[in-house]
Write a protein that holds these residues in place. Structure first.
Motif, PDB file in Angstrom:
ATOM      1  N   HIS A 150      -8.144  -3.238  -0.808  1.00 53.70           N
ATOM      2  CA  HIS A 150      -8.605  -3.129  -2.335  1.00 53.70           C
ATOM      3  C   HIS A 150     -10.035  -3.405  -2.793  1.00 53.70           C
ATOM      4  CE1 HIS A 150      -4.421  -2.283  -2.777  1.00 53.70           C
ATOM      5  NE2 HIS A 150      -3.928  -3.246  -1.954  1.00 53.70           N
ATOM      6  N   SER A 170       0.884  -1.349  -0.037  1.00 56.95           N
ATOM      7  CA  SER A 170       0.009  -0.075   0.077  1.00 56.95           C
ATOM      8  C   SER A 170       0.943   1.367   0.151  1.00 56.95           C
ATOM      9  CB  SER A 170      -1.008   0.078   1.160  1.00 56.95           C
ATOM     10  OG  SER A 170      -1.678   1.237   1.210  1.00 56.95           O
ATOM     11  N   ASN A 187     -19.424  -3.295  -7.163  1.00 63.01           N
ATOM     12  CA  ASN A 187     -18.120  -3.129  -8.154  1.00 63.01           C
ATOM     13  C   ASN A 187     -18.742  -3.783  -9.246  1.00 63.01           C
ATOM     14  OD1 ASN A 187     -15.868  -2.869  -9.387  1.00 63.01           O
ATOM     15  ND2 ASN A 187     -14.722  -3.310  -7.656  1.00 63.01           N
ATOM     16  N   ARG A 189     -10.278  -0.749  -7.902  1.00 70.77           N
ATOM     17  CA  ARG A 189      -9.131  -0.115  -8.227  1.00 70.77           C
ATOM     18  C   ARG A 189      -9.490   1.160  -9.195  1.00 70.77           C
ATOM     19  NH1 ARG A 189      -4.659  -3.340  -7.361  1.00 70.77           N
ATOM     20  NH2 ARG A 189      -5.281  -5.371  -6.703  1.00 70.77           N
ATOM     21  N   VAL A 190      -8.283   1.719  -9.479  1.00 75.66           N
ATOM     22  CA  VAL A 190      -8.801   2.887 -10.546  1.00 75.66           C
ATOM     23  C   VAL A 190      -9.406   2.394 -11.760  1.00 75.66           C
ATOM     24  CG1 VAL A 190      -7.749   4.877 -11.838  1.00 75.66           C
ATOM     25  CG2 VAL A 190      -7.125   4.364  -9.351  1.00 75.66           C
ATOM     26  N   SER A 240      -6.996   1.385   1.046  1.00 80.94           N
ATOM     27  CA  SER A 240      -5.664   0.698   0.442  1.00 80.94           C
ATOM     28  C   SER A 240      -5.194  -0.421   0.540  1.00 80.94           C
ATOM     29  CB  SER A 240      -4.705   1.891   0.545  1.00 80.94           C
ATOM     30  OG  SER A 240      -4.397   1.918   2.218  1.00 80.94           O
ATOM     31  N   ASN A 276      -2.600   9.639  -5.670  1.00 78.21           N
ATOM     32  CA  ASN A 276      -3.514   8.536  -5.418  1.00 78.21           C
ATOM     33  C   ASN A 276      -2.868   7.247  -4.721  1.00 78.21           C
ATOM     34  OD1 ASN A 276      -5.926   6.984  -6.030  1.00 78.21           O
ATOM     35  ND2 ASN A 276      -4.887   6.276  -7.918  1.00 78.21           N
ATOM     36  N   ILE A 317      -4.290   4.339  -4.432  1.00 77.56           N
ATOM     37  CA  ILE A 317      -4.656   2.901  -4.893  1.00 77.56           C
ATOM     38  C   ILE A 317      -4.018   3.059  -6.522  1.00 77.56           C
ATOM     39  CG2 ILE A 317      -6.454   2.539  -3.327  1.00 77.56           C
ATOM     40  CD1 ILE A 317      -8.357   2.975  -5.762  1.00 77.56           C
ATOM     41  N   ALA A 318      -3.932   1.772  -6.868  1.00 81.07           N
ATOM     42  CA  ALA A 318      -3.560   1.532  -8.277  1.00 81.07           C
ATOM     43  C   ALA A 318      -4.657   1.094  -9.090  1.00 81.07           C
ATOM     44  CB  ALA A 318      -2.424   0.553  -8.383  1.00 81.07           C
ATOM     45  N   THR A 342     -12.802   9.713  -1.731  1.00 78.32           N
ATOM     46  CA  THR A 342     -12.764   8.891  -3.230  1.00 78.32           C
ATOM     47  C   THR A 342     -13.628   9.779  -4.056  1.00 78.32           C
ATOM     48  OG1 THR A 342     -12.895   6.894  -1.957  1.00 78.32           O
ATOM     49  CG2 THR A 342     -13.402   6.887  -4.311  1.00 78.32           C
ATOM     50  N   ASP A 398     -12.414   1.403 -11.916  1.00 80.72           N
ATOM     51  CA  ASP A 398     -13.548   0.247 -11.859  1.00 80.72           C
ATOM     52  C   ASP A 398     -14.864   1.060 -11.888  1.00 80.72           C
ATOM     53  OD1 ASP A 398     -12.004  -1.942 -11.961  1.00 80.72           O
ATOM     54  OD2 ASP A 398     -12.127  -2.274  -9.582  1.00 80.72           O
TER      55      ASP A 398
END
Length: 495
Positions: free
Chosen positions: A264, A196, A313, A267-268, A261, A492, A494-495, A289, A270
């Protein structure tokens, strides 16, 4: 964060820390100076060697009375008058001595100097008693002398502690640089152990803050402010507790960002839905967010709301199921309609074969038999809106080509057995005219039916201009909102 700011912000923090340290040192120096500055009574006591007392009497007793005085009264008067004039504290001083008893009169500037004159007179040789008639002058209403004296004393004290202040500032700057280096080194060493980015940032900041607090403690100890240094360390926990209550919501969002983080849940990129807000994930910061809706709008939600809320999601798995309803007439074959629908779904490029699509009878309406069609598609490569449009369009066209009716139960009535027509008896001429008219109508209807059978309908393409290439809207939405400057303010997490 504290150690991830730009250079102007670091200089601002550094100047602020130096200013606070100088103010603390100067205030403590002034307090110590005030505590150590002797009073006028103490000065008088040191000069005369006698202790001062607010309740001192005007008449004092000599330590020893000589029977035969050495000095005459005139000499004593002259000597005491010269001493009082030499000090500059008295106005029109006058001394009278009668058989060893000194009478002091005039005006003196302070009460301490009045007592000093009395103590000096009693210590003079051959003075057996003192009658103090000195009056203390009333201070003026606008007297700036005490303030000027305090400023001078403050200047002397500040000059005295200036070397210590310089050393304290140097130590503070040194440990501030060490704190930045320590935070960066901690993040670099933990990059392979902690996945993270936010957790690495938090660990680095904790190390940097600890180093900086140690530096402040050493700087205060070097500056001679040991008690203040202990107070700073002891009050750190209390300050943290107070800030925790004051900024409870901010701390809650910060902790929620750490948990997000680590867990998860998305993710970016989604497509998620949280508390009725639906959009593509753009960024997760320590505050909230950021989502970009399908309409191109931006939604910023607190991390605590995201973490505690229900998260849907839509892109967590590649496959997703869609459905739609079809209503066919009662006289049409349900099995034939199902077969046609399954052929369309099997041949469509956006529909996957595993899991297989299905077309089932859902209900019987007032004028239709309602079918429900389910199919699966790969949402990583196809848009749900575009695939649904294409499938429904093709199914409608195939059913129409197969002459399967899709009546509107609200406005259309279907007569499967036809409508009976009864001809009334009329005259021969009228019957002949009616038969001729019916023949013309039948000829027209037969001609239209024949033309309809001869003209084959054009086959519907799998994709139309309106549907495009069936690709998902993720790239379009993110590209349309990439110029949003508010998203780039913070890294950012998160990935």
């Amino acid at each position: 964060m504290l150690f991830e700011q730009s250079r102007p912000t670091i200089r601002t923090h550094l100047v602020f820390c130096v200013w606070v340290l100088i103010c603390l040192l100067c205030s403590v120096g002034v307090l110590s100076a005030q505590d150590e500055t002797p009073t006028a009574e103490e000065v008088a006591a040191e000069v005369t060697g006698a202790e001062t007392d607010d309740s001192a009497k005007d008449v004092q007793i000599a330590d020893e009375v000589q029977v035969e005085p050495v000095n005459s009264d005139e000499k004593i008067e002259k000597r005491l008058t010269e001493i009082m004039r030499a000090t500059g504290w008295f106005t029109d001083p006058e001394v009278k001595v009668d058989r060893g008893v000194a009478f002091l009169s005039g005006t003196v500037d302070t009460k301490a100097h009045r007592e000093w004159a009395e103590a000096t007179a009693i210590k003079t040789s051959d003075v057996v008693a003192v009658v103090n008639r000195l009056s203390v002058a009333e201070p003026p209403l606008w007297n700036f002398a005490p303030a000027i004296a305090s400023l001078k004393q403050l200047g002397r004290e500040a000059t005295g502690v200036l070397p210590l202040v310089i050393v304290g500032i140097a130590v503070t700057v040194l440990f501030y640089m060490l704190a930045i280096a320590g935070a960066r080194m901690t993040r670099w060493l933990s990059r392979n152990r902690i996945d993270s980015a936010l957790l690495r940032q938090v660990v680095g900041n904790v190390v940097g803050v600890l180093i900086f607090i140690i530096g402040i403690y050493i700087a205060l100890r070097v500056s001679g402010l040991t008690r203040l240094a202990v107070t700073v360390l002891g009050g750190t926990g209390l300050v943290g507790l107070a800030l925790g209550f004051a900024f409870r919501d901010i701390a809650e969002n910060y902790l929620a960002s750490i948990l997000l983080s680590l867990n998860h849940p998305f993710r970016v990129g989604d497509l998620i839905e949280v508390e009725g807000a639906k959009g593509f994930v753009r960024k997760v910061t320590t505050r909230g967010t950021v989502l970009n809706t399908l309409e191109g709008n931006q939604i910023q939600m607190p991390n605590s709301t995201v973490y505690k809320g229900k998260i849907i999601n839509y892109t967590a798995t590649p496959l997703s199921r869609q459905d739609f309803a079809i209503g066919i007439g009662f006289e049409d074959s349900i099995a034939e309609a199902q077969e046609i629908v399954m052929e369309v779904l099997t041949e469509h490029v956006g529909v996957v074969s595993d899991p297989a699509p299905i077309a089932i009878v859902e209900s019987l309406g007032s004028a239709t038999v309602n079918l429900r069609v389910y199919y699966w598609f790969d949402q990583t490569s196809h848009s749900p809106l575009k695939v649904s449009s294409s499938v429904i369009r093709l199914v409608k066209q195939r059913l129409t080509d197969a002459e399967i009716t899709m009546p509107d139960e609200a406005r259309e009535l279907v007569f499967p057995q036809g409508v009976p027509v009864q001809l009334m008896e009329r005259s021969s001429n009228e019957n002949e005219g009616s038969l001729a008219g019916l023949g013309a109508v039948n000829g027209t209807l037969n001609g239209r039916a024949k033309n309809k059978q001869e003209t084959k309908p054009a086959r519907e393409p799998e994709t139309s201009v309106g549907e495009g290439d069936l690709k998902p809207e993720q790239d379009d939405v993110l590209r349309a909102t990439e110029d949003d400057e508010t998203v780039d303010d913070e890294a950012n997490l998160i990935a």
